[in-house]
Structure formats: C-alpha cells, structure tokens
Design an enzyme around this catalytic site. Sequence first.
Site, PDB file in Angstrom:
ATOM      1  N   ASP A   1      -3.789 -29.888 -26.139  1.00  0.00           N
ATOM      2  CA  ASP A   1      -3.229 -30.078 -26.808  1.00  0.00           C
ATOM      3  C   ASP A   1      -4.166 -30.396 -28.478  1.00  0.00           C
ATOM      4  O   ASP A   1      -5.197 -30.204 -28.281  1.00  0.00           O
ATOM      5  CB  ASP A   1      -3.234 -31.887 -26.524  1.00  0.00           C
ATOM      6  CG  ASP A   1      -1.705 -31.993 -26.714  1.00  0.00           C
ATOM      7  OD1 ASP A   1      -1.211 -32.094 -27.989  1.00  0.00           O
ATOM      8  OD2 ASP A   1      -0.604 -32.300 -25.385  1.00  0.00           O
TER       9      ASP A   1
ATOM     10  N   ASP B   1      -4.475 -25.969 -31.041  1.00  0.00           N
ATOM     11  CA  ASP B   1      -3.380 -26.050 -31.751  1.00  0.00           C
ATOM     12  C   ASP B   1      -2.223 -24.765 -30.774  1.00  0.00           C
ATOM     13  O   ASP B   1      -3.021 -23.800 -31.399  1.00  0.00           O
ATOM     14  CB  ASP B   1      -2.975 -25.909 -33.336  1.00  0.00           C
ATOM     15  CG  ASP B   1      -1.425 -25.957 -33.854  1.00  0.00           C
ATOM     16  OD1 ASP B   1      -0.891 -25.869 -33.506  1.00  0.00           O
ATOM     17  OD2 ASP B   1      -1.497 -26.325 -35.199  1.00  0.00           O
ATOM     18  N   MET B   2      -1.052 -24.672 -30.671  1.00  0.00           N
ATOM     19  CA  MET B   2      -0.029 -23.633 -29.424  1.00  0.00           C
ATOM     20  C   MET B   2       0.299 -22.890 -31.190  1.00  0.00           C
ATOM     21  O   MET B   2       0.069 -22.048 -30.175  1.00  0.00           O
ATOM     22  CB  MET B   2       0.739 -24.349 -28.929  1.00  0.00           C
ATOM     23  CG  MET B   2       1.769 -24.793 -30.066  1.00  0.00           C
ATOM     24  SD  MET B   2       2.935 -26.153 -28.720  1.00  0.00           S
ATOM     25  CE  MET B   2       4.200 -26.543 -29.857  1.00  0.00           C
TER      26      MET B   2
ATOM     27  N   LYS C   1       6.499 -26.987 -20.678  1.00  0.00           N
ATOM     28  CA  LYS C   1       7.028 -27.878 -19.859  1.00  0.00           C
ATOM     29  C   LYS C   1       7.639 -28.956 -21.041  1.00  0.00           C
ATOM     30  O   LYS C   1       7.312 -30.083 -21.426  1.00  0.00           O
ATOM     31  CB  LYS C   1       6.447 -28.971 -18.965  1.00  0.00           C
ATOM     32  CG  LYS C   1       7.551 -30.182 -18.119  1.00  0.00           C
ATOM     33  CD  LYS C   1       6.995 -31.402 -17.106  1.00  0.00           C
ATOM     34  CE  LYS C   1       7.657 -32.921 -17.076  1.00  0.00           C
ATOM     35  NZ  LYS C   1       7.989 -33.435 -18.248  1.00  0.00           N
TER      36      LYS C   1
ATOM     37  N   HIS D   1      12.424 -27.029 -26.154  1.00  0.00           N
ATOM     38  CA  HIS D   1      13.319 -27.450 -26.876  1.00  0.00           C
ATOM     39  C   HIS D   1      13.440 -28.230 -27.942  1.00  0.00           C
ATOM     40  O   HIS D   1      14.333 -28.748 -28.778  1.00  0.00           O
ATOM     41  CB  HIS D   1      14.325 -28.296 -25.644  1.00  0.00           C
ATOM     42  CG  HIS D   1      13.566 -30.060 -25.940  1.00  0.00           C
ATOM     43  ND1 HIS D   1      14.126 -30.666 -24.583  1.00  0.00           N
ATOM     44  CD2 HIS D   1      12.368 -30.318 -25.885  1.00  0.00           C
ATOM     45  CE1 HIS D   1      13.657 -31.552 -24.879  1.00  0.00           C
ATOM     46  NE2 HIS D   1      12.594 -30.969 -25.203  1.00  0.00           N
TER      47      HIS D   1
END
Length: 368
Positions: free
Chosen positions: A235, A255-256, A269, A273
């Site tokens: 995260d 950072d994704m 998870k 969205h």
Amino acid sequence: MALLTDEFSSQELLQAQLQLWHQSLGFFKSVALAIAIDLHIPDAVHRLGGAATLAEILAEAGISPCRLRDLRRVMRVLTVSGGIFTVQRQPTSSEDVVYKLTAASQLLVRDNRSTTMSLLSNVHLMLTACRQCPVSRGMHAWFHQQHDEQEEKTSPFAMAYSGNTVWERADRDAVVFPFDDAMASDTAFLMPIVLKECGEVFRGLDSLVDVAGGLGGAAAAIAAALPELRCTVLDLPQVVAKAPSGTNVQYVAGDMFESIPQANAVLLKWILHDWSDDDCVKILKNCKQAIPSRDAGGKIIIIDMVMGSGPPDIKRMETQVLFDLLIMIINGVERDEQEWKNIFFDAGFKDYKIIPVLGVRSIIELYP
C-alpha cells in the site's frame, strides 16, 4: 462471545448483508430519478417517439457523448429497480437495447400535449431532500459537464466536496466520513466467509501479495488460517506507516501503478471497481509481472462484483445496480462478465474463473 459465523451460516450472513446494503442504497433510486428528470430524459424519449437507443437519447437531450456509459448505468437503475423505463433488445441493431417510456415516465414528460396529466412538479418537490444532498448535486453538475473524452475527468464526489477525492476526505474528516473503518469492517465480515467457503483458492500457494490491502485485515486473516502462506501487504507509504507491528504479515510501501512485489499470487479485494478500465489494465499488467506462469501456480485472486452473475434474484440485482451508481461518484465501475473479460484480455491474461458465492460479490481467479 460466539462468532456470528458460529451462529449463522455463510449464506444467512450474506443474505443479511444484502438486506442492509439494499436498504442503505435505496437513496440512489431517488438520485437516478432526479438525474433523469434534470437531464430531461423522459422528454427526449417522448420526442423520439416513445422509444430510443441510448445514443439517440444523449443526442436529443444534449448530453456529452462521453457520458454514454454512465447514463446507461442511471437508466439501468430506472429499469431494473425503478420500472420507470423498460428496455427492448434489438438483435439487428448495433445498439443493444432500446429504452421505452412507461406510464410512470409518461407522467414526467414536460411537453406531452396528448394529455394534461403530469406529476412532474409533484415528484420534483418530493425529490427536494435528495437534490440538496452534496453528492446528488455533484452528480448533476458532473452530467452537465461538456468535455473531450481524453480530458482528465474529475469525479462527482470531487465536485461535491471542493475537489477532494474520497481518499483525501477520508484522511481529513475521518470522524464524519469513516471510510477506512468501513473498509476494515467489510474485511472483518467477509474474510471468514471467504476462507470458509472458498479457502481452496489460497491453498497450495507459498506467497501472496494483498495489493492496496490497507492495514492488513485480509492478509492477517489468510495468514492465520494458512500459517505456511507468506502474506505481504502493498500500500502507499502513508498507509503502511500506520500498519500494526508484531503481526505475521509483512508490509511494503509502494504504488500498484508502478510495481508489485513478486509472489505466487496477488489478491485484489474490492479494489478494481474503484478504477477506470484503463487503470485496471495498468494494475493487472503489473500484477502479471509479479507472478509466475499458471503452470507454476501463478494467479490473481479478485474479490469484486460481477454484475448479473449467480442465480437470478431481484433484490440482488437491484443492490448491484444501486451500488454501481454509488461507485460512479468516484469514477468507479461495477462490471459484468464481458466487461471484466475485456479488461483481463487487454492486460494479457488468458483465462479466468468466476465463483459467485459471496452474495452480491464474487471471487475471480485470473490466470496468466
């Protein structure tokens, strides 16, 4: 004190969650109706002969073509949940459906000279409290924006709250807007059910990265159930700085959108969205680089909503379309299987499996 999972079955708990979400999201029925009235959608359909495609409605109502997908989501609420319009499939047309007026939407037409009956003013008055809500005002302003499709779009939430994103407001006003607490409570509710009903999706793995996993609630639950599985949370640095110490979960600041630590599997998870299709493709491409091949056990585990999956249930369908309107305020999207499939293949994945056992949500196993 006994856990609720001891007192109730997983399906009873998921049904209870569905009931609470369905009741809580009822506000968005009013939001959808107010948007349709404000954009003069009943008038546009009436002028087009009482039935029209979404593209025709956009043009007739003077709405930016960039809003086509989002207006479809509003109209879906008004058909699935409200019965204000009906839809008719057009197999020979490039458009998938035609929207038709009902008796209810006929009563909202301003320029209907065929009848003197109208409830527009009456309904408008009853929607006053909804219209005065900041989020509702933000959505109205957002739909009225006219901009190029490539232009960076602000969200209805930001328009409602002085330019702040949902995450910025969560940081600045946690008492009034307890976003982090809400996400943590959802994890605490859902993960015991996931592990009880679908624990096999984690078995056989040596390592797992929970992407955007916050303070590690999901990873900690998985690690407790499967001590042999090495769990890491990725995260942002400001989130990891708040992570608890002395747990069996490792925390990595990052950072994704940049890179993801190497692991057998990646967990997403309730993350994708929140993001646009293009952003989801970027995230998933980074996930793909972090895992081995499918033959070596590599996979992505997604917990998210798949619109229309599972057995038909009107309350479930209504809750999904209402939640889709909720997530639209941050420019998020709830997707059906075809929309997910497009993202998966654009990101370079070859196969997936949907497991619709989490009430309004599903588990998706995605394979490179």
